[in-house]
Write an enzyme that holds these catalytic residues in place. Sequence first.
Site, short mmCIF file in Angstrom:
data_model
loop_
_atom_site.label_atom_id
_atom_site.label_comp_id
_atom_site.label_asym_id
_atom_site.label_seq_id
_atom_site.Cartn_x
_atom_site.Cartn_y
_atom_site.Cartn_z
N TYR A 54 -7.40 -23.40 -30.64
CA TYR A 54 -6.34 -24.24 -30.58
C TYR A 54 -6.23 -24.92 -29.46
O TYR A 54 -7.05 -24.53 -28.52
CB TYR A 54 -5.20 -23.66 -31.03
N SER A 153 -2.20 -33.53 -47.48
CA SER A 153 -1.51 -32.44 -46.65
C SER A 153 -0.18 -32.30 -46.47
O SER A 153 0.52 -33.48 -46.70
CB SER A 153 -2.29 -32.37 -45.21
N GLY A 240 -5.40 -34.55 -36.37
CA GLY A 240 -5.96 -33.23 -37.09
C GLY A 240 -7.45 -33.60 -37.34
O GLY A 240 -8.02 -34.90 -36.95
N TRP A 265 -0.39 -35.28 -30.57
CA TRP A 265 0.09 -33.77 -30.57
C TRP A 265 1.48 -33.39 -30.52
O TRP A 265 2.06 -33.87 -29.41
CB TRP A 265 -0.72 -33.07 -29.67
#
Length: 327
Positions: A54, A153, A240, A265
Amino acid sequence: MNNLAALFSEYGAPSSVLKVVSLAVPDLTPQDVLLRMLFAPINPSDINLIEGTYGTKPSLPAIAGNEGVARIEHLGEKVTDLQLGQLVLPPSGTGSWQQWVVCSGADCLKLPATLKPEQAAMLYVNPSTAWRLLHDFFQLEPGEWVIQNSANSAVGRSVIQIAHALGLRTVNLVRRTDLFPELKELGADAVFLDTPDSVALIRDLVGAYPPRLALNAVGGDSVNLLCKVAAPSAKIVTYGAMSKQPLRLGNGLLIFKDISFHGYWISRWYKNAKREEVYRMFDSLAALEQQGRLKIPIAATYPLSEVLQAITAVQGEKRRGKILLQL
């Protein structure tokens, strides 16, 4: 009082490094609150955090989980702006996959009382990302088209519902035709397979009004499709990378269409946003949820003791909805 928590002491596959352990609950200072965690979702970013891939790495050992919802069980004597029994979001980075959290009351985010706990547990990342994507790049007008890949998603489904509530129209790309009906039921105006064959169909649909905003959570060749149908000077926003492939596109699309690329983000937005702005967004999302216009489907709920089975369910191919841990 014991605290069950999903802990990892090294980075790696969750099946190898994640353990459910019993920890002591820290003592409270006068500025602290004791939170009983209720629900926490399992997001792809949670798995990436455990794997060490991450954008940030916590100090080890660390408790997993990036978001969740809690109820205040005890207030330190100097905490005056919170109430017993109130639903809150614990501070980012706390580790939400545990039963009890002790943290500063000043770092908790208060939630609208109308939110159901299960939906509140998923508020911080996916619906908030969708809201910001639709508000932070253009002042979109009702009737405008927005295009996105990975439309099935959690963020994609939130984009569909929020855009529909705002009067925007969405073109949605997925990999399976069996997803078409359920996305249209959510409010999707059009759903296509994420293949080059869809380019002409999308161009015919949007006509003289191609989308200025394209949302990418896949990468690879899917970005080339977005660029081909986007308007000149469009913005392609990547939040993503599900394909784990770099962005691929023809040079001419950059030269002749003047397309620009942006990353997003939500953690960075929270870091820089004023608390009043965060609460305005939460109020807007809670209002949509209360009106039945925004809901993230839940595929299954697991106890914390079955966290590894829950992660396996998250990684399933045809999962329909989020996986929650009940804490």
